[in-house]
Design a protein around this motif. Structure first.
Motif, PDB file in Angstrom:
ATOM      1  N   ALA A  14       0.793  -1.370   0.075  1.00 34.17           N
ATOM      2  CA  ALA A  14      -0.041  -0.105   0.042  1.00 34.17           C
ATOM      3  C   ALA A  14       0.776   1.164   0.093  1.00 34.17           C
ATOM      4  N   SER A  15       1.907   1.192   0.668  1.00 30.19           N
ATOM      5  CA  SER A  15       2.713   2.246   0.808  1.00 30.19           C
ATOM      6  C   SER A  15       3.250   2.678  -0.601  1.00 30.19           C
TER       7      SER A  15
ATOM      8  N   TRP B  99      -5.415   1.505  -0.032  1.00 36.11           N
ATOM      9  CA  TRP B  99      -5.337   1.518   1.190  1.00 36.11           C
ATOM     10  C   TRP B  99      -6.817   0.558   1.949  1.00 36.11           C
TER      11      TRP B  99
END
Length: 184
Positions: free
Chosen positions: A70-71, A77
């Protein structure tokens, strides 16, 4: 313990975009998990600590994979929130059970299937990132297992909630309140 120690290594590699190395760390962790479980069952060395640490390590790898992906905007997210939210929900059920004097519920097969789906999905997505030549099949397979796993994860969570409600309604006999133990 090795699996737990490798979680931060895995996460750092994943965040840095070192997907092939992160996959290697995940493969080593998975192999040691299999080996540990096999040896524990084979030699009857199952311990309460192992029963607690093994699923904790599994959850940490799922969280690390989700956070790392997700980062980098490789998974949305909302998937992280769905999976983490379910585990927070189960933590709440655990608190309720403890307040009523019960330990954790036995693991449901559906929960195992959901965890397997997520364990399969996230490395498949990572595989597509590490080796773009296989992304044409690994990404769709990874996403199919990931979405199915998230759905099953919550379905199992609902089953745990229903079972928690059933268990806490069971009549409990407190030995201190039994009439044959009360003093006149």
């Amino acid at each position: 313990m090795l699996r737990l120690a490798l979680v931060p290594v895995f996460l750092v590699l994943l965040i840095q975009g070192e997907d092939a190395w992160a996959l290697l760390v995940l493969a080593v962790a998975s192999f040691t998990d299999f080996l540990d479980g096999f040896l524990a069952r084979r030699f009857s060395q199952i311990t309460r600590l192992g029963q607690l640490l093994d699923p904790a390590a599994d959850r940490l790898y799922i969280f690390a994979a989700l956070l790392g992906l997700a980062s980098r905007d490789l998974v949305p997210w909302w998937i992280v929130l769905v999976v983490v939210g379910r585990d927070i929900f189960l933590l709440g059920l655990g608190v309720i059970l403890a307040n009523f004097g019960f330990g954790p519920l036995p693991v449901h097969l559906l929960g195992k299937v959901a965890t397997f789906c997520l364990f399969y999905a996230l490395p498949m997505i990572m595989l597509g990132e590490a080796f773009p030549a296989v992304a044409w099949w690994s990404m769709p397979v990874g996403w199919a297992f990931g979405l199915w796993g998230a759905f099953l994860y919550w379905w199992a969570g609902i089953i745990y909630a229903i079972e928690t409600a059933r268990v806490i309604r069971l009549p409990r006999v407190n030995p201190a309140l039994r009439s044959d133990t009360l003093e006149d």
